[in-house]
Design a protein around this motif. Structure first.
Motif, PDB file in Angstrom:
ATOM      1  N   THR A  30     -14.747 -10.060   1.180  1.00 22.23           N
ATOM      2  CA  THR A  30     -15.743 -10.180   2.233  1.00 22.23           C
ATOM      3  C   THR A  30     -15.481  -9.088   3.272  1.00 22.23           C
ATOM      4  O   THR A  30     -14.332  -8.847   3.646  1.00 22.23           O
ATOM      5  N   THR A  31     -16.537  -8.435   3.710  1.00 24.64           N
ATOM      6  CA  THR A  31     -16.403  -7.309   4.621  1.00 24.64           C
ATOM      7  C   THR A  31     -15.596  -7.688   5.858  1.00 24.64           C
ATOM      8  O   THR A  31     -15.836  -8.717   6.478  1.00 24.64           O
TER       9      THR A  31
ATOM     10  N   SER B 118     -28.379  -6.270   6.649  1.00 23.59           N
ATOM     11  CA  SER B 118     -27.087  -6.946   6.759  1.00 23.59           C
ATOM     12  C   SER B 118     -27.081  -8.252   5.963  1.00 23.59           C
ATOM     13  O   SER B 118     -28.104  -8.930   5.859  1.00 23.59           O
ATOM     14  N   ASN B 119     -25.918  -8.562   5.405  1.00 23.02           N
ATOM     15  CA  ASN B 119     -25.720  -9.815   4.666  1.00 23.02           C
ATOM     16  C   ASN B 119     -26.529  -9.891   3.372  1.00 23.02           C
ATOM     17  O   ASN B 119     -26.880 -10.970   2.914  1.00 23.02           O
TER      18      ASN B 119
ATOM     19  N   SER C 293     -24.874 -12.119   0.915  1.00 23.38           N
ATOM     20  CA  SER C 293     -24.578 -13.456   1.444  1.00 23.38           C
ATOM     21  C   SER C 293     -23.122 -13.609   1.860  1.00 23.38           C
ATOM     22  O   SER C 293     -22.686 -14.693   2.207  1.00 23.38           O
TER      23      SER C 293
ATOM     24  N   ASN D   8     -21.694 -11.487   4.306  1.00 28.03           N
ATOM     25  CA  ASN D   8     -21.535 -10.662   5.504  1.00 28.03           C
ATOM     26  C   ASN D   8     -21.484  -9.160   5.201  1.00 28.03           C
ATOM     27  O   ASN D   8     -20.807  -8.401   5.898  1.00 28.03           O
ATOM     28  N   SER D   9     -22.168  -8.746   4.161  1.00 25.79           N
ATOM     29  CA  SER D   9     -22.168  -7.319   3.810  1.00 25.79           C
ATOM     30  C   SER D   9     -22.945  -6.511   4.839  1.00 25.79           C
ATOM     31  O   SER D   9     -23.722  -7.050   5.630  1.00 25.79           O
ATOM     32  N   ARG D  10     -22.697  -5.209   4.793  1.00 29.46           N
ATOM     33  CA  ARG D  10     -23.317  -4.314   5.780  1.00 29.46           C
ATOM     34  C   ARG D  10     -24.411  -3.463   5.148  1.00 29.46           C
ATOM     35  O   ARG D  10     -24.365  -3.193   3.945  1.00 29.46           O
TER      36      ARG D  10
END
Lengths: 85, 203
Positions: A37-38, B78-79, B82, B84-86
C-alpha cells in the motif's frame, strides 16, 4: 478500544484484491498487484476464514481476488463477474 | 437478480516457506513467471478470425495499443486500486513513452525484436512494462522515487531460478537487458549478475 488481534496460522489462506488493470490478455497477473500500500511497508490482505472472495472484491466486477495459500505457497486467482438471471 | 460468480485459475507454485505468526509477506511479485497464472477464461480481445484463420495482430499495432493504454493510465485518479494509490506522475509517463518510442526505433534500426510490453500503473504513481516468454520474465519501470529505470529480470534454468534487479541508467543498459530478453542464451542473465557484482566491487 484496540481491535482484536487475529492469529494467522500456516494453514490459513489470504485474499488479496487486485484491479483488472493488472491482468493481461493471457490471464497473467502483474507483479504490481502485490505491491505494498502506498506510503506503507504493508500489503493489505484479508484472512479468508473471516470473509469471502466477493467481499474482498468489494462486490465489484472490476476487481479480482488472489487467494494466497500460505501452507502450500501457492496463489489461486479468482475473478468475479456478474450474471443476471 | 444479480449473482456473483467466481472463476478459478491455475495454481502458481511458490518457492520458500514461511512459518511465523508475524510473517513477512513478499513485498513484490509472488514469483509470477511465464504463464504461471493462467485463467480458464483468458481474455481474448483482439484476435479475429479472417478467412477461417486466426488473425494475429502485428507488433507495430500492438505498440499503438500500448500508447493507448498509457493514455488511459494517465487518467487514473487517486485510489484507483482501492489501496490508496496515487495518480500517475507525468514524468513517469514521459519517460515510458520515450522508452516505447526508442524501442520502436531499435526494432527498425537494430532489428532488436522486442515485443510490445504489457503496461501497468504502479500504486505509487509509476508505470511498469512487463514481458514474459517461456523461461524469461522482464519488467522495467519508471517510478516517482527515481529518474532511472528500475528493472527485474528472471530466468528459469535447470539449476533453479535466477533473478536480477537493479537500475538502468542509460539507453545502452536498457538495450542490453532487452537483448538478453529477446535473444539471450539460457542462463545469460547470470553474466549480467556477475557484471553487476564486479561493477559494485570496483566502487
Amino acid at each position: 478500544m484496540l481491535p482484536e488481534i487475529e492469529e494467522i496460522f500456516d494453514e490459513d489462506d489470504l485474499y488479496r484484491r487486485f484491479t483488472d488493470k493488472y491482468l493481461d490478455d493471457n490471464g497473467n497477473l502483474s507483479s504490481a498487484a502485490f505491491q505494498n500500500t502506498t506510503g506503507t511497508d504493508d500489503m493489505s490482505v484479508d484472512l479468508a476464514r473471516l470473509t469471502t472472495p466477493e467481499r474482498t472484491a468489494l462486490d465489484n466486477e472490476n476487481y479480482g481476488v488472489a487467494m494466497i495459500k500460505l501452507a502450500l505457497q501457492e496463489i489461486i486467482i479468482k475473478l468475479s463477474s456478474t450474471a443476471h438471471q | 437478480m444479480a449473482r456473483s460468480l467466481l472463476r478459478t485459475g491455475i495454481i502458481t507454485k511458490l518457492s520458500s516457506a514461511t512459518s511465523s505468526i508475524d510473517r513477512n509477506l513478499p513485498q513484490f511479485d509472488w514469483a509470477i513467471y511465464e504463464h504461471s497464472v493462467k485463467m480458464k477464461h483468458a481474455i481474448q480481445v483482439d484476435d479475429e478470425i479472417i478467412d477461417g484463420k486466426p488473425f494475429q495482430l502485428k507488433e507495430p499495432f500492438l505498440f499503438c495499443k500500448v500508447f493507448k493504454k498509457i493514455e488511459q493510465i494517465t487518467e487514473l485518479e487517486s485510489n484507483w486500486d482501492s489501496f490508496n494509490s496515487r495518480p500517475i506522475k507525468i514524468r513517469c509517463v514521459s519517460t515510458m513513452v520515450r522508452l516505447l518510442l526508442t524501442m520502436m526505433e531499435w526494432r527498425e534500426d537494430l532489428s532488436l525484436d522486442v515485443p510490445a510490453p504489457f503496461v501497468v500503473p504502479t500504486p505509487d504513481g509509476g508505470i511498469q512494462f512487463e514481458w514474459r516468454k517461456k523461461f524469461k520474465y522482464l519488467e522495467i519501470a519508471s517510478l516517482p522515487s527515481t529518474s532511472d529505470h528500475e528493472f527485474l529480470a528472471k530466468e528459469r534454468v535447470p539449476e533453479g531460478d535466477i533473478e536480477l534487479e537493479g537500475v538502468l541508467k542509460s539507453d545502452d543498459e536498457i538495450k542490453e537487458i532487452l537483448y538478453w530478453f529477446v535473444s539471450g542464451s539460457p542462463g545469460s542473465v547470470k553474466r549480467h549478475i556477475d557484471k553487476a557484482l564486479l561493477s559494485e566491487a570496483s566502487l
